[in-house]
Motif scaffolding. Structure first.
Motif, PDB file in Angstrom:
ATOM      1  N   VAL A   1       0.837  -1.190   0.000  1.00 54.44           N
ATOM      2  CA  VAL A   1       0.000   0.000   0.000  1.00 54.44           C
ATOM      3  C   VAL A   1       0.881   1.251   0.000  1.00 54.44           C
ATOM      4  N   TYR A   2       1.962   1.213   0.804  1.00 49.53           N
ATOM      5  CA  TYR A   2       2.862   2.373   0.887  1.00 49.53           C
ATOM      6  C   TYR A   2       3.468   2.710  -0.478  1.00 49.53           C
ATOM      7  N   LEU A   3       3.925   1.704  -1.215  1.00 51.62           N
ATOM      8  CA  LEU A   3       4.546   1.963  -2.515  1.00 51.62           C
ATOM      9  C   LEU A   3       3.545   2.537  -3.511  1.00 51.62           C
ATOM     10  N   TYR A   5       0.911   4.396  -2.641  1.00 49.96           N
ATOM     11  CA  TYR A   5       0.700   5.769  -2.171  1.00 49.96           C
ATOM     12  C   TYR A   5       1.827   6.688  -2.655  1.00 49.96           C
ATOM     13  N   ILE A   6       3.065   6.242  -2.486  1.00 54.61           N
ATOM     14  CA  ILE A   6       4.213   7.041  -2.921  1.00 54.61           C
ATOM     15  C   ILE A   6       4.178   7.266  -4.427  1.00 54.61           C
ATOM     16  N   THR A  46      16.713   8.486  -0.573  1.00 56.62           N
ATOM     17  CA  THR A  46      15.990   7.214  -0.517  1.00 56.62           C
ATOM     18  C   THR A  46      16.688   6.088  -1.278  1.00 56.62           C
ATOM     19  N   HIS A  89      12.385  -2.595  -4.996  1.00 58.11           N
ATOM     20  CA  HIS A  89      12.397  -2.910  -3.563  1.00 58.11           C
ATOM     21  C   HIS A  89      12.452  -4.416  -3.333  1.00 58.11           C
TER      22      HIS A  89
END
Length: 103
Positions: A1-3, A5-6, A46, A89
Motif C-alpha cells: 500500500v505504501y509503494l 501511495y508514494i 531514498t 524494492h
C-alpha cells in the motif's frame, strides 16, 4: 500500500503539478527537466546516497514524463512507477537477504 501511495503522490507532484507550475516561467521542456532533476535529487536520500541511482532515477523520470505526455493517462504512469518501485524494492530485499546468508 505504501509503494502505491508514494507512486501516486510522486506522479501527481512531478508529472503534473510541478511541470505545470514551472511552465509559467519556462518552456514546458525546461519545466520537465527541472521537475525530473528535483525528482532525482529527492531520491538521493531514498536510494542509498548513490549518484548512479539518482542518474538512473532522472532518466526513469524522463521516461515517465514522456509516457504521460504521449498517453495523457496519469493512472498508467502511476502503475508504471509502482511496478518499477515494487520490483526495485523486491530485488533490494532479496539481495540483502542473500548477503546476510553469506556472513
Amino acid at each position: 500500500v505504501y509503494l502505491l501511495y508514494i507512486s501516486v503522490v510522486e506522479e501527481l507532484a512531478f508529472r503534473l503539478f510541478l511541470p505545470d507550475l514551472a511552465s509559467i516561467w519556462m518552456t514546458p521542456f525546461a519545466a520537465i527537466i527541472l521537475s525530473n532533476l528535483i525528482f532525482a535529487g529527492l531520491h538521493y536520500v531514498t536510494l542509498r546516497w548513490k549518484l548512479a541511482n539518482c542518474i538512473f532515477t532522472f532518466f526513469g523520470g524522463i521516461g515517465l514524463s514522456r509516457l504521460f505526455e504521449f498517453s495523457g493517462d496519469l493512472a498508467l504512469v502511476v502503475l508504471a512507477h509502482f511496478l518499477v518501485t515494487f520490483f526495485e524494492h523486491s530485488s533490494a530485499a532479496g539481495s540483502t537477504g542473500a548477503r546476510s546468508n553469506l556472513k
